[in-house]
Design an enzyme around this catalytic site. Structure first.
Site, PDB file in Angstrom:
ATOM      1  N   GLU A  69       0.837  -1.197   0.000  1.00 42.33           N
ATOM      2  CA  GLU A  69       0.000   0.000   0.000  1.00 42.33           C
ATOM      3  C   GLU A  69       0.877   1.254   0.000  1.00 42.33           C
ATOM      4  O   GLU A  69       0.763   2.111  -0.877  1.00 42.33           O
ATOM      5  CB  GLU A  69      -0.904  -0.010   1.227  1.00 42.33           C
ATOM      6  CG  GLU A  69      -1.698   1.263   1.456  1.00 42.33           C
ATOM      7  CD  GLU A  69      -2.304   1.287   2.853  1.00 42.33           C
ATOM      8  OE1 GLU A  69      -3.514   1.052   2.949  1.00 42.33           O
ATOM      9  OE2 GLU A  69      -1.555   1.527   3.832  1.00 42.33           O
ATOM     10  N   ASP A 261     -10.050   1.934   6.339  1.00 43.42           N
ATOM     11  CA  ASP A 261     -10.009   1.620   4.903  1.00 43.42           C
ATOM     12  C   ASP A 261     -11.072   2.403   4.144  1.00 43.42           C
ATOM     13  O   ASP A 261     -10.825   2.931   3.061  1.00 43.42           O
ATOM     14  CB  ASP A 261     -10.246   0.121   4.666  1.00 43.42           C
ATOM     15  CG  ASP A 261      -8.961  -0.671   4.527  1.00 43.42           C
ATOM     16  OD1 ASP A 261      -7.922  -0.210   5.047  1.00 43.42           O
ATOM     17  OD2 ASP A 261      -8.986  -1.758   3.913  1.00 43.42           O
TER      18      ASP A 261
END
Length: 377
Positions: A69, A261
């Site tokens: 990420e 998220d």
């Protein structure tokens, strides 16, 4: 609705800060200063660390590891800022330590490593792969391909090939559910993460991936836009961290709430609208989520929420990140709250300390998006 008024067609990117009266000089300085703080600031601010002569990594400061990420985010930041050296350093680190050359994950990347490159886990996280591919395509178009592993466009195409075709003639699983064109949470799972859905990336993949996969990516873009309509609450606009393919929250993993998220959904919708403007629902969604948070003046009062808007006692772990994504939604929103969030974001500094990594990554993407500098290359 289908429109040719998005930046992909017009080559014009909104500078929302300038629209609100900030000068180009101060906007440019804020962007440059923010990048420099994140990459070269003091130990309480920076997240980038050069390694040796030609590598570097982005650290998740809250977990003291290196994640696909963060590495893919770092590459996207660098290509948008025309920072080729830092981009190449991060990519070399990724290829050396994270890339799987063989086995069930061949062509994918281990999602978490220690700072010395030792893998914490072998499995991949699909949001890393999609950001790697997009950043690599942009790098190819901005700087041109070089010798492997800096043959950016080939690297990007190979990543996308694995994402779609893995398991057809060997072990492993694709990262997209082939039957419905939706991105998975992991290759083995049968549910999704709404914040992984990047239809604006898939539109570009449909132009630049290997020719045999281009139709798949065009369909994936359309499928993701429809999926987000199902998974975002029709009143609050909130999405869950994990959701089933029918859009309902995935409840078995404990991520059925609006939490870290899920913040990225608003940002992704804003950027998709800015680049392509293919669906007016995105404007409605941006207005809804900004309306939900509009009356919370202190970002430290942000909480974890059920999708209907009821709040838990536990506070948000990344309030700066949540503010940033809500501000980035202003690329689509058209109500007074849009200006309110942009100004609030402008006046909020980078986060410092242990939890800064995720907040500040979202902060930087919002900053460049709202200044017209998050571009298709």
């Amino acid at each position: 609705m289908y429109s040719n008024s998005g930046a992909f067609y017009t080559k014009e990117y909104r500078n929302v800060f300038k629209e609100l009266g900030y000068s180009e000089k101060e906007i440019d300085k804020k962007v440059e200063d923010t990048f420099n703080e994140m990459f070269y600031g003091d130990e309480h601010t920076r997240i980038y660390h050069p390694v040796g002569e030609d590598m570097g990594y982005i650290v998740d400061t809250g977990n003291i590891d290196v994640r696909t990420e963060g590495m893919s985010y770092g590459m996207m930041m660098c290509v948008q800022m025309n920072k080729k050296e830092e981009f190449d350093r991060i990519w070399r680190w990724v290829k050396k330590y994270m890339y799987h050359k063989s086995g069930e994950y061949a062509g994918y990347f281990a999602w978490s490593c220690k700072l010395d490159g030792t893998r914490n886990a072998n499995g991949p996280a699909p949001d890393g792969e999609e950001y790697f591919a997009m950043a690599l395509f942009f790098a190819s178009h901005r700087w041109g391909d070089g010798p492997e592993p800096l043959n950016y466009s080939i690297q990007a195409k190979e990543i996308l090939k694995a994402c779609v075709h893995k398991g057809e003639d060997s072990i492993g699983n694709p990262m997209w559910e082939i039957s419905n064109k939706l991105i998975k949470f992991t290759p083995e799972s049968h549910f999704s993460d709404p914040s992984y859905h990047l239809p604006h990336f898939y539109e570009l993949f449909s132009l630049w991936a290997y020719e045999e996969d281009r139709q798949f990516w065009a369909e994936a873009a359309a499928a993701s836009r429809e999926y987000l309509k199902k998974t975002c609450n029709p009143v609050t606009g909130l999405a869950a961290e994990y959701a089933n393919y029918d859009g309902t929250p995935e409840t078995t993993k404990g991520h059925q709430y609006f939490y870290s998220d899920a913040y990225r959904v608003a940002a992704n919708i804003g950027l998709d609208y800015e680049w392509f403007k293919k669906d007016d629902w995105e404007r409605e969604e941006a207005n809804k989520i900004q309306s939900f948070f509009a009356d919370i003046e202190d970002i430290n009062d942000y909480r974890i929420y059920n999708l209907d808007g009821t709040a838990f006692e536990e506070k948000a772990l990344h309030p700066v990140g949540l503010l940033a994504t809500n501000a980035m939604a202003s690329l689509a929103a058209d109500r007074p709250n849009a200006e309110k969030f942009v100004r609030k974001f402008w006046n909020t500094p980078l986060r410092t300390g242990v939890r800064r990594y995720y907040d500040n990554c979202l902060y930087f993407f919002s900053l460049i998006a709202l200044s017209g500098k998050y571009r298709i290359w």
